[in-house]
Motif scaffolding. Structure first.
Motif, PDB file in Angstrom:
ATOM      1  N   GLN A 155       0.812  -1.206   0.000  1.00  0.00           N
ATOM      2  CA  GLN A 155       0.000   0.000   0.000  1.00  0.00           C
ATOM      3  C   GLN A 155       0.847   1.259   0.000  1.00  0.00           C
ATOM      4  N   TYR A 156       2.105   1.159   0.408  1.00  0.00           N
ATOM      5  CA  TYR A 156       3.005   2.301   0.483  1.00  0.00           C
ATOM      6  C   TYR A 156       4.283   2.002  -0.293  1.00  0.00           C
ATOM      7  N   CYS A 157       5.068   3.057  -0.564  1.00  0.00           N
ATOM      8  CA  CYS A 157       6.451   2.844  -0.995  1.00  0.00           C
ATOM      9  C   CYS A 157       7.273   2.619   0.265  1.00  0.00           C
ATOM     10  N   ASP A 158       7.859   1.442   0.387  1.00  0.00           N
ATOM     11  CA  ASP A 158       8.700   1.099   1.538  1.00  0.00           C
ATOM     12  C   ASP A 158      10.033   0.529   1.063  1.00  0.00           C
ATOM     13  N   ALA A 159      10.496   1.014  -0.102  1.00  0.00           N
ATOM     14  CA  ALA A 159      11.694   0.447  -0.728  1.00  0.00           C
ATOM     15  C   ALA A 159      12.916   0.524   0.172  1.00  0.00           C
ATOM     16  N   CYS A 160      13.021   1.561   1.007  1.00  0.00           N
ATOM     17  CA  CYS A 160      14.198   1.683   1.871  1.00  0.00           C
ATOM     18  C   CYS A 160      14.251   0.569   2.907  1.00  0.00           C
ATOM     19  N   PHE A 161      13.107  -0.067   3.185  1.00  0.00           N
ATOM     20  CA  PHE A 161      13.068  -1.202   4.107  1.00  0.00           C
ATOM     21  C   PHE A 161      13.037  -2.541   3.372  1.00  0.00           C
ATOM     22  N   SER A 162      12.260  -2.616   2.306  1.00  0.00           N
ATOM     23  CA  SER A 162      12.005  -3.899   1.637  1.00  0.00           C
ATOM     24  C   SER A 162      12.891  -4.149   0.428  1.00  0.00           C
ATOM     25  N   GLY A 163      13.439  -3.088  -0.169  1.00  0.00           N
ATOM     26  CA  GLY A 163      14.192  -3.244  -1.412  1.00  0.00           C
ATOM     27  C   GLY A 163      13.306  -3.409  -2.626  1.00  0.00           C
ATOM     28  N   GLU A 164      11.987  -3.234  -2.456  1.00  0.00           N
ATOM     29  CA  GLU A 164      11.043  -3.373  -3.568  1.00  0.00           C
ATOM     30  C   GLU A 164      10.702  -1.986  -4.103  1.00  0.00           C
ATOM     31  N   TYR A 165      11.319  -1.625  -5.220  1.00  0.00           N
ATOM     32  CA  TYR A 165      11.176  -0.284  -5.789  1.00  0.00           C
ATOM     33  C   TYR A 165       9.980  -0.229  -6.741  1.00  0.00           C
ATOM     34  N   PRO A 166       9.003   0.646  -6.484  1.00  0.00           N
ATOM     35  CA  PRO A 166       7.835   0.717  -7.355  1.00  0.00           C
ATOM     36  C   PRO A 166       8.150   1.265  -8.744  1.00  0.00           C
ATOM     37  N   VAL A 167       9.224   2.057  -8.862  1.00  0.00           N
ATOM     38  CA  VAL A 167       9.705   2.531 -10.160  1.00  0.00           C
ATOM     39  C   VAL A 167      11.184   2.170 -10.235  1.00  0.00           C
ATOM     40  N   ALA A 168      11.560   1.420 -11.243  1.00  0.00           N
ATOM     41  CA  ALA A 168      12.963   1.002 -11.367  1.00  0.00           C
ATOM     42  C   ALA A 168      13.856   2.229 -11.489  1.00  0.00           C
ATOM     43  N   PRO A 169      14.902   2.359 -10.651  1.00  0.00           N
ATOM     44  CA  PRO A 169      15.811   3.507 -10.722  1.00  0.00           C
ATOM     45  C   PRO A 169      16.782   3.350 -11.883  1.00  0.00           C
ATOM     46  N   SER A 170      16.321   3.670 -13.082  1.00  0.00           N
ATOM     47  CA  SER A 170      17.065   3.324 -14.301  1.00  0.00           C
ATOM     48  C   SER A 170      18.442   3.977 -14.348  1.00  0.00           C
ATOM     49  N   ASP A 171      18.551   5.236 -13.914  1.00  0.00           N
ATOM     50  CA  ASP A 171      19.870   5.880 -13.918  1.00  0.00           C
ATOM     51  C   ASP A 171      20.845   5.144 -13.013  1.00  0.00           C
ATOM     52  N   GLN A 172      20.383   4.731 -11.826  1.00  0.00           N
ATOM     53  CA  GLN A 172      21.250   4.044 -10.874  1.00  0.00           C
ATOM     54  C   GLN A 172      21.615   2.645 -11.362  1.00  0.00           C
ATOM     55  N   ILE A 173      20.681   1.976 -11.983  1.00  0.00           N
ATOM     56  CA  ILE A 173      20.952   0.655 -12.547  1.00  0.00           C
ATOM     57  C   ILE A 173      22.038   0.759 -13.624  1.00  0.00           C
ATOM     58  N   ALA A 174      21.949   1.827 -14.434  1.00  0.00           N
ATOM     59  CA  ALA A 174      22.961   2.039 -15.467  1.00  0.00           C
ATOM     60  C   ALA A 174      24.340   2.260 -14.861  1.00  0.00           C
ATOM     61  N   LYS A 175      24.383   2.787 -13.614  1.00  0.00           N
ATOM     62  CA  LYS A 175      25.657   3.002 -12.930  1.00  0.00           C
ATOM     63  C   LYS A 175      26.144   1.763 -12.183  1.00  0.00           C
ATOM     64  N   GLY A 176      25.327   0.686 -12.189  1.00  0.00           N
ATOM     65  CA  GLY A 176      25.759  -0.548 -11.557  1.00  0.00           C
ATOM     66  C   GLY A 176      24.985  -0.955 -10.318  1.00  0.00           C
ATOM     67  N   PHE A 177      23.954  -0.174  -9.941  1.00  0.00           N
ATOM     68  CA  PHE A 177      23.169  -0.551  -8.766  1.00  0.00           C
ATOM     69  C   PHE A 177      22.452  -1.868  -9.031  1.00  0.00           C
ATOM     70  N   THR A 178      22.495  -2.776  -8.050  1.00  0.00           N
ATOM     71  CA  THR A 178      21.875  -4.082  -8.183  1.00  0.00           C
ATOM     72  C   THR A 178      20.572  -4.118  -7.401  1.00  0.00           C
ATOM     73  N   MET A 179      19.483  -4.395  -8.103  1.00  0.00           N
ATOM     74  CA  MET A 179      18.184  -4.503  -7.474  1.00  0.00           C
ATOM     75  C   MET A 179      18.116  -5.782  -6.653  1.00  0.00           C
ATOM     76  N   LYS A 180      17.197  -5.808  -5.704  1.00  0.00           N
ATOM     77  CA  LYS A 180      16.944  -7.004  -4.879  1.00  0.00           C
ATOM     78  C   LYS A 180      16.423  -8.115  -5.772  1.00  0.00           C
ATOM     79  N   ALA A 181      16.972  -9.301  -5.588  1.00  0.00           N
ATOM     80  CA  ALA A 181      16.534 -10.444  -6.376  1.00  0.00           C
ATOM     81  C   ALA A 181      15.115 -10.834  -5.984  1.00  0.00           C
ATOM     82  N   ALA A 182      14.306 -11.238  -6.969  1.00  0.00           N
ATOM     83  CA  ALA A 182      12.940 -11.664  -6.691  1.00  0.00           C
ATOM     84  C   ALA A 182      12.956 -12.918  -5.833  1.00  0.00           C
ATOM     85  N   GLU A 183      12.076 -12.934  -4.816  1.00  0.00           N
ATOM     86  CA  GLU A 183      12.027 -14.090  -3.921  1.00  0.00           C
ATOM     87  C   GLU A 183      11.115 -15.178  -4.470  1.00  0.00           C
TER      88      GLU A 183
END
Length: 487
Positions: A459-487
């Motif tokens: 119901q909320y954006c809680d990415a800082c706790f869960s690692g589940e980003y509602p909008v993919a941070p495309s600029d950061q991904i291009a710099k090498g940021f690794t998203m949380k693997a799907a469980e």
């Protein structure tokens, strides 16, 4: 010109990027904006700016470093900003030259178009700003700042639409991430929230024909404005001649409002989603006491953000509440670089222990979050030095293990304590008798979600706790940021 530095001992908290405020339909609108920005100062203390429009003098702006009270209460500044329409912005840098803001980075941003001028103020962060900037530069755009928000002005300039309101819609359809935007033309005040509604924006009314847009309701109170409603996720309002027109320029999406607004960012006297921020924070303390009880003699907040949760914890647990730590309200910001000797005093310049209350007590300290953990260690040392028998930390948010890319200044992931340590390891590193965080479900319950978090559709954006980003941070991904693997 005096350059203000952030308080040197406030680097262990998450910080909001900014707050926005706009008024139309009142004489000397800039004065109302200055008052509103003063109420929103907690959202950004680095710099502030106001743009106003007057039929005789056109657009005028003032941008300054430091607090609103130090800059926009002076007659010589406010006389430069006549008119019945104005918008403003307070800033803490995230995107751009973090910690080294130039005056050109201070919002609102202004642009002259063939159909007239327009200014914008943006709260949030664009996750595709780097890609947009590269494309716009290739198309001939000349950027004046390092801020991602300036992309919006250039996208407006490249739009083929005839009206400025339509150009704003066109520009915002091209951006990704989080945005609550206030804009103004010569005759209109405009407010827009992104489709997920990550950052807040509210509508108020003042006088017979005046309207207000603000990041929070507490800023309406200071000017005597009446709260009308929240701007809904994905909504755009255009206010002119005492009328409010609403439209939906984006594809519909389920709301993902930032839950950390409830925990820390918003002022406790604001209302979010029809709910008192203070009451939510008090209820967080109640949930914490239920989830993580401990035998102790005293419940103390880490001021000021931990206070409502500590009150709730004490009420639910039956353990007495006390002000075991006193905040020096006059520390503020500094325009000189502290010496190494002063830096070594650490948090003692800002917080002092009430020794008579603490001595020989088993103390529960309630704080809003643990980021790097350095301040928590210093506070623990102060409590033990004052003679406490035990120190227990209770944290009013889940472990912050992921960076935010939606308008919050967050350290890189490897600097976040919870990203590299378990809860027990954090307890041992900080050096306390116990350390417990509220669960994510408990936080959701405190925010009014009786069944907790819906894992299939949060119901909320809680990415800082869960690692589940509602909008993919495309600029950061291009710099090498690794998203949380799907469980």
């Amino acid at each position: 010109m005096t350059r203000y530095l952030a308080h040197p001992f406030d680097d262990d908290k998450l910080k909001e990027e900014c707050g926005v405020f706009g008024v139309i339909g009142v004489p000397d609108a800039a004065n109302f904006v200055a008052l509103g920005l003063h109420a929103l100062q907690h959202r950004g203390q680095e710099a502030g700016g106001i743009v106003a429009y007057d039929e005789r003098e056109g657009f005028n702006n003032a941008r300054r470093f430091g607090y609103i009270r130090d800059n926009f209460t002076k007659a010589d500044v406010m006389q430069m900003l006549p008119g019945s329409l104005a918008i403003g912005h307070v800033r803490y840098s995230t995107a751009g030259s973090k910690g080294h803001t130039a005056i050109r980075d201070v919002q609102p941003f202004f642009g002259e178009f063939s159909m007239g001028g327009a200014a914008i103020a943006h709260n949030g962060n664009l996750t595709n700003a780097a890609a947009l900037r590269r494309d716009l530069i290739d198309r001939g755009a000349i950027f004046q700042s390092s801020s991602d928000s300036e992309c919006i002005i250039h996208l407006m300039a490249h739009s083929i639409h005839k009206s400025l309101a339509e150009r704003i819609k066109d520009a915002l359809r091209a951006v990704e991430g989080a945005f609550s935007v206030i804009a103004m033309t010569r005759t209109k005040l405009i407010g827009v929230r992104d489709p997920l509604g990550v950052r807040p924006l509210v509508l108020g009314r003042i006088g017979e024909d005046g309207y207000v847009l603000s990041s929070e309701t507490c800023a309406l109170d200071i000017i005597g404005a009446e709260f009308v409603r929240e701007i809904e996720p994905g909504e755009m309002v255009v206010i002119a001649k005492g009328q409010v027109a609403s439209s939906r320029p984006f594809n519909p999406a389920k709301s993902r409002f930032c839950i950390f607004e409830h925990v820390y960012f918003s002022r406790p006297d604001s209302i979010l989603g029809g709910r008192s921020v203070y009451e939510t924070r008090r209820q967080i303390g109640v949930e914490l006491a239920r989830e993580s009880p401990v035998e102790a003699d005293l419940v103390c907040p880490v001021p000021d953000s931990g206070t409502p949760a500590a009150i709730g914890f004490a009420a639910e647990s039956g353990i007495p509440y006390g002000m075991g730590i006193i905040r020096n309200q006059y520390m503020g910001r500094t325009f000189i670089e502290p010496t190494e000797q002063i830096r070594n005093m650490g948090v003692r310049l800002k917080l002092n222990v009430n020794r008579a209350l603490i001595k020989d007590k088993r103390v529960i300290l309630v704080d809003d979050s643990v980021v790097r953990g350095t301040t928590s260690r210093k506070i623990k040392d102060m409590i033990l030095d004052a003679g406490a028998a035990e120190v227990h930390f209770r944290i009013a948010s889940p472990p912050t293990a992921w960076p935010c890319f939606y308008g919050v200044d967050t350290p890189d992931r490897d600097k976040l304590l919870a990203a590299t340590m378990s809860e027990d390891e954090m307890r041992d590193w900080i050096g306390v008798d116990s350390l417990k965080f509220i669960s994510l479900d408990g936080l959701y319950r405190a925010a009014g979600e009786a069944k907790g978090r819906d894992a299939s559709c949060p119901q909320y954006c809680d990415a800082c706790f869960s690692g589940e980003y509602p909008v993919a941070p495309s600029d950061q991904i291009a710099k090498g940021f690794t998203m949380k693997a799907a469980e």
